[in-house]
Design a protein around this motif. Structure first.
Motif, PDB file in Angstrom:
ATOM      1  N   PHE A  78       1.053  -1.140  -0.113  1.00 29.19           N
ATOM      2  CA  PHE A  78       0.025   0.005   0.155  1.00 29.19           C
ATOM      3  C   PHE A  78       0.786   1.192   0.142  1.00 29.19           C
ATOM      4  O   PHE A  78       1.803   1.366   0.710  1.00 29.19           O
ATOM      5  N   ARG A  79       0.505   2.297  -0.768  1.00 29.63           N
ATOM      6  CA  ARG A  79       1.006   3.538  -0.922  1.00 29.63           C
ATOM      7  C   ARG A  79       0.109   4.642  -0.545  1.00 29.63           C
ATOM      8  O   ARG A  79      -1.075   4.625  -1.236  1.00 29.63           O
ATOM      9  N   ALA A  80       0.064   5.470   0.473  1.00 30.91           N
ATOM     10  CA  ALA A  80      -0.752   6.525   0.862  1.00 30.91           C
ATOM     11  C   ALA A  80      -0.288   7.903  -0.131  1.00 30.91           C
ATOM     12  O   ALA A  80       0.621   8.103  -0.217  1.00 30.91           O
ATOM     13  N   ASP A  81      -1.385   8.696  -0.051  1.00 32.61           N
ATOM     14  CA  ASP A  81      -1.390   9.982  -0.871  1.00 32.61           C
ATOM     15  C   ASP A  81      -1.148  10.873   0.380  1.00 32.61           C
ATOM     16  O   ASP A  81      -2.115  11.346   0.859  1.00 32.61           O
ATOM     17  N   THR A  82       0.057  11.633   0.612  1.00 30.88           N
ATOM     18  CA  THR A  82       0.471  12.155   1.540  1.00 30.88           C
ATOM     19  C   THR A  82      -0.038  13.668   1.574  1.00 30.88           C
ATOM     20  O   THR A  82       0.394  14.603   2.236  1.00 30.88           O
ATOM     21  N   SER A  83      -0.222  14.018   0.157  1.00 26.81           N
ATOM     22  CA  SER A  83      -0.641  15.426  -0.079  1.00 26.81           C
ATOM     23  C   SER A  83      -2.244  15.794   0.010  1.00 26.81           C
ATOM     24  O   SER A  83      -2.364  16.878  -0.100  1.00 26.81           O
ATOM     25  N   SER A  84      -2.819  14.856   0.622  1.00 26.84           N
ATOM     26  CA  SER A  84      -4.358  15.083   0.828  1.00 26.84           C
ATOM     27  C   SER A  84      -4.455  16.051   1.868  1.00 26.84           C
ATOM     28  O   SER A  84      -3.768  16.386   2.836  1.00 26.84           O
ATOM     29  N   PRO A  85      -5.684  16.850   2.276  1.00 30.02           N
ATOM     30  CA  PRO A  85      -6.275  17.386   3.067  1.00 30.02           C
ATOM     31  C   PRO A  85      -6.100  16.556   4.364  1.00 30.02           C
ATOM     32  O   PRO A  85      -5.807  17.496   5.506  1.00 30.02           O
ATOM     33  N   ALA A  86      -6.455  15.619   4.697  1.00 33.87           N
ATOM     34  CA  ALA A  86      -6.484  14.723   5.810  1.00 33.87           C
ATOM     35  C   ALA A  86      -5.047  14.777   6.317  1.00 33.87           C
ATOM     36  O   ALA A  86      -4.898  14.972   7.588  1.00 33.87           O
TER      37      ALA A  86
END
Length: 452
Positions: free
Chosen positions: A361-369
């Protein structure tokens, strides 16, 4: 909302949380009936369901998942129009391993040297308490500003995929705008961290057979093919001379360009003996988060105590292969099985059976959360900036959620910093990490609602 009042409230709630964690740790909830009675997991699930009801959750349900285990679900409605946040933890735990190696009973919460010891304290029963503390603190300061769904899994450690398949069959159940997976941890205590990548995992059982039955080693040894020796040879083929994973056809040369892990820190955290070299090449971060890693988890063979002078007719091993993002776990399983079959010596018979699998898994660390979590962690940790790291472990549900809800923002946090020694003897949780991470989660929920 500021951290001070929330931190004071969480601090006042810690004695209750400790008592609840002690109760939860007492359940020997290893999701393997061959090792522990299945009613231990069932009792843990009932306790969690009852706790959610006591906290005001509605639609609380004990979900019977396709692998025969139980996950617990609950819904806490928020203000009209508020975003929905899914909070995840799991109550199943790893076996205690060598109980004699524990300094206190593994299923009895014991306080020692400022830490709480017991199986599951950090991974991941403590994660459930972290969620509860965050919600209780918010309720004491005006209420929970989001709709909350909680899912507490019963078979994460076994990798049997029960909750993933249940979610796929009931896609509306876990739908959310953001997901907080409370099953990771800080890079080290005091450094707030989110995990951006998880390696996937495949688990196989390997059976090697050479004879119809065991033979006397004095009468037949030297010519009779020893199944245990054959198994050792095939397992040794999975590593290069420097200890790097060497599965035929599987790339093992990627690099990690984020937060680095010094060899000195790693040796200390991993408690490597003096004079023993680390395995593999590249940076420690490369080896942990960007490359595959094979581990022999166990071998069925006669123990030293009570062994007879025999040539073994059969031997079995359980092998784990972790794979980084960009590698399909199913393809890695095929490569691993093909490698094992190709490298078995002496024409020995070999059978490879898949026992578990999860995708990386790879997360999107640029998101508002992530922006909201960075702000929350900074406040909870007195100005320390949030770090972004990888994790060598696997949480198979992450990819299922990402596929079902592609717009959902998935964050991985938790209590499993290096001193926690998860999956090992003497697992523990740091109460101060529990306090700070609970405050951070409460601030995140408030900040995320405001940003939406």
């Amino acid at each position: 909302m500021t951290a001070g009042p929330l931190a004071a409230t969480v601090e006042s709630l810690l004695p209750q949380a400790r008592a609840e964690l002690a109760r939860l740790v007492r359940f020997r909830s290893v999701a393997d009936p061959a090792q522990f009675p299945a009613d231990e997991c069932a009792a843990a699930a009932r306790w969690i369901a009852g706790t959610l009801r006591d906290e005001g959750f509605t639609d609380v349900a004990e979900l019977e998942t396709p692998d025969g285990t139980t996950s617990v679900y609950g819904l806490l409605p928020g203000p009209e129009g508020a975003p929905t946040v899914l909070l995840y933890a799991h109550y199943d735990v790893q076996p205690p391993l060598d109980e004699a190696g524990w300094h206190s009973p593994p299923f009895e919460l014991t306080e020692r040297d400022g830490r709480w010891y017991g199986r599951g304290t950090a991974d991941c029963k403590g994660g459930f308490l972290m969620h509860l503390l965050a919600l209780r603190a918010l309720r004491a300061h005006g209420g929970v500003p989001v709709t909350v769904k909680v899912i507490v899994e019963g078979s994460e450690e076994q990798g049997t995929g029960g909750l993933e398949r249940y979610a796929e069959a009931h896609p509306e159940l876990l739908a959310a705008d953001a997901v907080v997976i409370g099953d990771s941890g800080n890079f080290r205590a005091g450094l707030p961290t989110v995990t951006s990548v998880l390696r996937g995992m495949t688990l196989v059982r390997v059976q090697v057979d050479t004879l119809e039955g065991n033979l006397h080693s004095g009468q037949f040894g030297g010519a009779a093919p020893d199944a245990l020796a054959a198994l050792i040879r095939v397992l040794d083929s999975l590593r290069a001379p420097d200890g790097s994973t060497a599965v035929d056809g599987l790339a093992a040369d990627a690099s990690w360009d984020g937060l680095q892990y010094t060899e000195e820190d790693f040796r200390r955290d991993a408690r490597v003996l003096d004079g023993v070299a680390l395995t593999g090449s590249g940076t420690v971060a490369d080896r942990l988060w960007a490359r595959p890693a094979v581990t022999v988890l166990g071998i069925d063979c006669p123990p030293v105590s009570g062994a007879t002078p025999s040539v073994q007719a059969g031997a079995r091993a359980l092998v784990s292969l972790r794979v980084p993002p960009g590698t399909d776990a199913g393809e890695a399983t095929k490569l691993l099985a093909a490698h094992l079959r190709a490298h078995v010596p002496w024409g020995a018979r070999i059978a490879v059976e898949q026992a578990g699998q999860g995708q990386p898994f790879r997360a999107d660390t640029s998101s508002p959360a992530y922006a909201a979590m960075a702000e929350a962690m900074r406040a909870a940790y007195d100005g320390v900036e949030m770090a972004v790291a990888g994790q060598g472990g696997s949480i198979p549900l992450c990819n299922t959620l990402a596929a079902l809800y592609p717009r959902a923002e998935i964050l991985l946090t938790g209590l499993s910093e290096p001193q926690a020694q998860i999956h090992a003897v003497n697992e523990s949780v740091c109460p101060d990490e529990l306090r700070r991470m609970s405050v951070a989660e409460a601030l995140f929920l408030a900040g995320y609602a405001a940003r939406r």
